[in-house]
Design a protein around this motif. Structure first.
Motif, PDB file in Angstrom:
ATOM      1  N   SER A   1       0.830  -1.208   0.000  1.00  0.00           N
ATOM      2  CA  SER A   1       0.000   0.000   0.000  1.00  0.00           C
ATOM      3  C   SER A   1       0.861   1.254   0.000  1.00  0.00           C
ATOM      4  CB  SER A   1      -0.917   0.001   1.220  1.00  0.00           C
ATOM      5  OG  SER A   1      -0.144  -0.034   2.403  1.00  0.00           O
ATOM      6  N   MET A   2       1.993   1.177   0.691  1.00  0.00           N
ATOM      7  CA  MET A   2       2.820   2.383   0.782  1.00  0.00           C
ATOM      8  C   MET A   2       3.479   2.680  -0.565  1.00  0.00           C
ATOM      9  SD  MET A   2       4.213   2.750   4.568  1.00  0.00           S
ATOM     10  CE  MET A   2       3.157   2.501   6.006  1.00  0.00           C
TER      11      MET A   2
ATOM     12  N   SER B   1       0.821   4.230  -2.560  1.00  0.00           N
ATOM     13  CA  SER B   1       0.609   5.612  -2.119  1.00  0.00           C
ATOM     14  C   SER B   1       1.647   6.535  -2.739  1.00  0.00           C
ATOM     15  CB  SER B   1       0.687   5.697  -0.584  1.00  0.00           C
ATOM     16  OG  SER B   1      -0.500   5.258   0.001  1.00  0.00           O
ATOM     17  N   HIS B   2       2.878   6.054  -2.781  1.00  0.00           N
ATOM     18  CA  HIS B   2       3.927   6.880  -3.402  1.00  0.00           C
ATOM     19  C   HIS B   2       3.656   7.077  -4.881  1.00  0.00           C
ATOM     20  CE1 HIS B   2       6.867   7.724  -0.299  1.00  0.00           C
ATOM     21  NE2 HIS B   2       6.567   6.537   0.220  1.00  0.00           N
TER      22      HIS B   2
ATOM     23  N   ARG C   1       1.115   9.709  -5.166  1.00  0.00           N
ATOM     24  CA  ARG C   1       1.592  11.067  -4.884  1.00  0.00           C
ATOM     25  C   ARG C   1       2.555  11.566  -5.947  1.00  0.00           C
ATOM     26  NH1 ARG C   1       2.540  11.688   1.625  1.00  0.00           N
ATOM     27  NH2 ARG C   1       0.428  11.079   2.185  1.00  0.00           N
TER      28      ARG C   1
ATOM     29  N   ILE D   1      -9.864  10.895  -1.416  1.00  0.00           N
ATOM     30  CA  ILE D   1      -8.436  10.619  -1.627  1.00  0.00           C
ATOM     31  C   ILE D   1      -7.566  11.852  -1.397  1.00  0.00           C
ATOM     32  CG2 ILE D   1      -6.738   9.722  -3.271  1.00  0.00           C
ATOM     33  CD1 ILE D   1      -9.131   8.072  -4.462  1.00  0.00           C
TER      34      ILE D   1
ATOM     35  N   THR E   1      -6.031  12.486   1.973  1.00  0.00           N
ATOM     36  CA  THR E   1      -4.878  11.726   2.467  1.00  0.00           C
ATOM     37  C   THR E   1      -3.547  12.342   2.047  1.00  0.00           C
ATOM     38  OG1 THR E   1      -4.660  10.283   0.518  1.00  0.00           O
ATOM     39  CG2 THR E   1      -6.240   9.602   2.201  1.00  0.00           C
TER      40      THR E   1
ATOM     41  N   GLY F   1       0.233   8.221   4.289  1.00  0.00           N
ATOM     42  CA  GLY F   1      -0.611   7.977   3.116  1.00  0.00           C
ATOM     43  C   GLY F   1      -1.719   6.977   3.380  1.00  0.00           C
ATOM     44  N   ILE F   2      -1.927   6.102   2.424  1.00  0.00           N
ATOM     45  CA  ILE F   2      -2.966   5.071   2.524  1.00  0.00           C
ATOM     46  C   ILE F   2      -2.252   3.760   2.834  1.00  0.00           C
ATOM     47  CG2 ILE F   2      -4.777   3.844   1.284  1.00  0.00           C
ATOM     48  CD1 ILE F   2      -5.105   6.373  -0.453  1.00  0.00           C
TER      49      ILE F   2
ATOM     50  N   SER G   1      -5.384   1.445  -1.084  1.00  0.00           N
ATOM     51  CA  SER G   1      -4.417   2.042  -2.008  1.00  0.00           C
ATOM     52  C   SER G   1      -4.685   1.588  -3.447  1.00  0.00           C
ATOM     53  CB  SER G   1      -2.991   1.692  -1.573  1.00  0.00           C
ATOM     54  OG  SER G   1      -2.756   0.309  -1.630  1.00  0.00           O
TER      55      SER G   1
ATOM     56  N   LYS H   1      -5.688   4.234  -6.399  1.00  0.00           N
ATOM     57  CA  LYS H   1      -4.958   4.266  -7.658  1.00  0.00           C
ATOM     58  C   LYS H   1      -5.931   4.150  -8.839  1.00  0.00           C
ATOM     59  CE  LYS H   1      -1.076   1.835  -9.869  1.00  0.00           C
ATOM     60  NZ  LYS H   1       0.008   0.866  -9.592  1.00  0.00           N
TER      61      LYS H   1
ATOM     62  N   LEU I   1      -9.108   3.717   4.197  1.00  0.00           N
ATOM     63  CA  LEU I   1      -8.391   4.947   4.531  1.00  0.00           C
ATOM     64  C   LEU I   1      -8.019   5.003   6.008  1.00  0.00           C
ATOM     65  CD1 LEU I   1     -10.414   7.480   2.344  1.00  0.00           C
ATOM     66  CD2 LEU I   1      -8.384   6.137   1.745  1.00  0.00           C
TER      67      LEU I   1
END
Lengths: 621, 621
Positions: free
Chosen positions: A566-567, A570-571, A574, B317, B320, B326-327, B333, B337, B372
């Motif tokens: 998930s991380m 998330s990146h 972002r 979203i 976050t 983050g998520i 996540s 996405k 979340l």
């Protein structure tokens, strides 16, 4: 018996692993501007991201974690605090009593003439505080408590101001004057016997970081001097702020001397245990003379605080008759036996003022023992327990009159819904003297896992206002803890104390959580390990499934693997790394938020409308 | 790949230790008077004192702990529940879809034609409950929940009535009608897919015992079918009430089939994980068709509850973006996405009614996922988290309209002072649908010990009203849990759930604590071990210092030794074994109490009076 490891630090010594440097850390010392002769120790965790400031954490491990310190256990630690006391000029040297003969146990090789107060000018930290004098000890602990608090305040990290403190008043910055005022009010103590100059002082009070005590000590059935000194060094490595030597077996005096001379943390004891040994283990033969002798002996050695079970009164004992588990405090049961067999009031209660007179000569702090604490959830908060607590409140006032520092011990076994009543009653009854609780254990059904049943209660009561948590190890109820148990117990309690600090809204506590969370989110695995309470354990767990060095920078772990991380996703989100994606760039976010707000910002669609939309297969928004 | 251990129970099989009988215990079955065809399992712990009744405890371990059951993993467990459903006559056989090809993984050797609802007459437990019908499942769980509750009520043990339930309403005795009413109100669920006839049903709701879920499942980087089935049996041995199969690696279908056919506990999944595998791991390629296909596939296999991340809405979203971590939900996540890359609302949200329509055909329960949830204390209770929770409340109402059972998932990482707000908001927003929380972790600084950081939060939120606690193992954040981690995680959560039951005032919870406390006080060591959550671990710890059999009846342990054993002294006191002692015999106590009362019953002497008395060395009373 000789103590082979004590003379060296060979790689096979139990001390070798206890004194290895913490990974990614360096020992630093702060020199307070108002007292540059003081060196206040911290550990700084250095992070791999140059944008991340080092994280400063409390470090009770003393010179053992300082690569520049020379450790020679036969010499003891440097007696750095001796000059602080001598500068005050109000102590005097006494002849001291000869060490008792304890068979073939090796005595600590050096002897020091004990000091005591010289006159009626202020001598204890409480007396100085009342007199408006800020001692070196107060400056030292003020510096120690601040950690990275300046940077937190400077960083204007608003969320650090949160928390629910239940009447505690944590300052944004701890000043020596704040420390003095808290001690003067009786709300905090600095256990610091004048005869323990190896000490790096710490403060115990609910307006400071929650502290953790670890119990060590031999018993008739096991352990040795070597084991106990190694346990001390081991316990403070993992974060124990104070250590109690609860030895009840052979060579109690010598064991304690080895511990004190090599301890940078306050050492507590239960003098009754040694007094009982002196009368051959027969509780009925205890009397004031042997107890007084023991107190003075331990005061002269340098013990910093004493558990005194003066609250176990004759009249309270019948209140335990219908209990499920009777009296579970060793001291409490010994005194109950004494009271009943002599048909007399507890001599510690009767002689309480005499005890105060002794302790004030060395500035030994009271830890008023809860001899009638419950030993099962069935007995929690019963009449016996609270009758004793009320007595401890009265005794607190007496000790304060004598200028003695006081904390009060608390239970034990208490289910969650009865914990807060303990804290509230202690605050009300004992004039806000620091509370020092064992656990409490929130259920009785998990022998072998009582570090966890009790960490639950400890975190809660720490949040509610307990100043120091006495650890419980996985061996509780089952046997004498070994090194693994000591580590497990200390870490369970450090995390409980830290959870309490955060919940109270301690201004600096969450800095470490936030640093570790950023490391986690950035896949800085080594930083994550090093910022944790147990860097070695965390790394070992990670190595089990991803042993290669390259994995320490991998953007995933074995729990989810790369595709489901998930991380990582998330990146991607972002960074806008998705092809054609409406990534969470600031511009994109601003626009999305604006649209969202323009639409009324409604996220709670009523069920029927949603239902209708969904059935039609149309986008709900 | 073959699965060698699955065909037998050789002593070297990982299942051998997982199915060994619990020491001092026997498997018993209750036959409810109103439904004698049901056999409701319990474990009874037999005590060595003939005056002590056996203690009946919940037993989710299924036939594996029944010495009379024949275990053949290639056959699966007995399909005992099939007749309950067929008796209701409202299901129909479907063709079922062929199992997907998953390379050389061994498929479960038997196949069964799936069932589904036949018509619009009541079919789900919720529909039956609303129609006033008490199902076999309801009778079964009512019996299961009562444990020794009858004897507790009969024993008139006043202290069991204590506790603070925060609005929960625990009945003195659970009746099938009470179960029905709770399900009808949406306050409880019985996850029980018609295609999981091996199931021994359990109930999840805040007016019942707090339940524990264990996550198992392989990932791309490790584990195998064998490991996962063994983990299932291992997890339920230690007390997991439900198990989630979170596999994300290869052979997801076959792994799940092996697990379901051999599971007596409800199995939950996150269908999104398999859907993502079907589209080659590219989240942007997910669509309704592949998700629908996956849902039906898993419904037909017999999964009892699905985590559905329908609350991760496009508009949430951006909330976050400024988070520290983050998520952190895999599902969250993935969907974030998807939403961003398609510039579209989450298709699970849009299609929510379609999902309801599928789940109601098999009575699969919703577990509305908190995609979340915060991944650090820094992000706890933020706008993203609560926006999603509000959405989950709306979706709960939709699912209820469709006759589906629902529970709602909760965080995550939450410091202690923010926990209760989660529970209160969930109750208010989601109409009292059962809350199912992961932890929460109360601090981030203890990787390697997060079963403890989270057991603290779990015990608290369980007390506040959470119906089921999702365990966290020591490997959390670091790697895939192995057997030792699964055991450590389940036990940490069982003790947390039990601490919550006690604090809520569950009428039967404390019976086990009291029994173990009496065993402890009576030095019945084996009883103490056997009554605990981890008999083997407790005994092993005791053996470390006192290995001989004789020590299992010794009136002391290695912690204090015989002379300092408080419990031994307590017995001496009560027994009048002290020569000339005024022992705590009833007569002696009565007299002492009378004297005490006659003196005014004052235990709180004011400080000055005490001081004066003590200085003079006179007895204070």
């Amino acid at each position: 018996m000789t103590a082979p490891f004590l003379s060296s630090l060979s790689p096979t010594s139990p001390l070798a692993s206890a004194t290895a440097p913490f990974p990614g850390s360096r020992k630093v010392y702060a020199r307070p501007a108002d007292a540059p002769h003081l060196r206040v120790p911290f550990r700084e965790i250095i992070l791999s991201d140059p944008g991340e400031a080092p994280v400063r954490v409390a470090d009770p491990s003393g010179p053992y974690s300082d690569p520049e310190a020379t450790i020679d256990l036969r010499q003891g630690l440097a007696r750095h605090r001796a000059s602080w006391a001598s500068a005050r000029g109000n102590s005097t040297v006494t002849a001291g009593r000869p060490a008792p003969s304890e068979g073939d146990f090796e005595a600590f090789p050096l002897t020091y003439a004990p000091l005591r107060r010289r006159d009626e000018t202020p001598f204890t930290q409480l007396e100085y505080a009342r007199a408006g004098v800020i001692t070196d000890e107060m400056i030292y602990v003020a510096t120690r408590e601040n950690l990275g608090r300046d940077s937190a305040v400077a960083g204007a990290c608003a969320r650090l101001a949160g928390g629910e403190a239940f009447g505690a008043a944590l300052p944004a910055h701890v000043t020596p004057e704040f420390v003095r005022a808290e001690i003067a009010a009786g709300r905090a103590i600095i256990p610091a016997n004048i005869n323990h100059p190896e000490l790096e002082p710490t403060i115990i009070g609910r307006n400071f970081l929650v502290k953790v005590n670890a119990n060590i000590g031999n018993s008739a059935l096991g352990s040795s001097i070597e084991d106990e000194v190694a346990k001390l060094v081991w316990a403070i490595r993992w974060g124990a702020d104070t250590v109690m030597d609860l030895s009840t077996g052979k060579a109690i005096h010598a064991t304690r001397e080895w511990i004190l001379r090599n301890s940078p943390v306050p050492i507590g004891t239960v003098p009754l245990y040694q007094a009982l040994e002196k009368v051959g283990g027969d509780a009925t033969r205890l009397d004031w003379a042997v107890f007084e002798d023991t107190l003075i002996e331990q005061c002269e050695q340098g013990v910093d605080y004493f558990t005194i079970h003066a609250g176990v009164r004759l009249a309270h004992i019948p209140l335990t008759a219908s209990r499920t588990t009777g009296i579970v405090s060793r001291g409490g049961s010994i005194l109950a036996k004494w009271c009943l067999s002599h048909h007399r009031e507890n001599f510690l209660y009767e002689r309480f003022a005499d005890i105060c007179a002794i302790l004030r000569r060395y500035d030994v702090a009271f830890s008023l023992g809860d001899g009638l604490r419950p030993g099962s959830v069935a007995d929690a908060n019963d009449a016996a327990q609270f009758a004793e607590l009320d007595t401890l409140g009265a005794l607190t006032a007496v000790a304060w009159e004598h200028g003695c520092q006081v904390m009060v011990e608390g239970p034990g076994h208490v289910p969650m819904h009865k914990i807060k009543a303990n804290m509230d009653r202690q605050l009300a009854t004992c004039g806000e003297a620091p509370f020092y609780t064992l656990g409490p254990l929130t259920t009785d059904i998990a022998p072998g896992h009582d570090h966890i049943t009790s960490a639950i209660g400890a975190a809660m009561i720490g949040w509610f206002g307990t100043a120091m948590l006495c650890y419980v190890t996985p061996k509780e109820h089952l046997g004498l803890p070994d090194r693994a148990d000591v580590k497990a117990g200390v870490i369970a309690y450090k995390l409980a104390a830290h959870a309490a600090d955060i919940a109270k809204g301690h201004p600096a506590a969450q800095l470490r959580d936030d640093a570790i969370s950023r490391a986690r989110f950035d896949f800085r695995w080594s930083d994550q390990f090093n910022l944790g309470l147990d860097p070695e354990g965390a790394r070992a767990f990670h190595d089990e499934t991803l042993p290669h060095a390259a994995h320490k920078t991998a953007h995933f772990c074995s729990m989810c693997g790369p595709k489901f991380c998930s991380m990582k996703i998330s990146h991607d989100i972002r960074d806008g790394a998705l092809e054609g994606a409406d990534a969470l760039t600031q511009a994109g976010l601003d626009q999305m938020s604006a649209t969202f707000r323009a639409s009324g910002g409604e996220v709670h669609l009523d069920a029927q409308a949603l239902d209708a939309l969904a059935w039609e297969g149309k986008p709900a928004r």
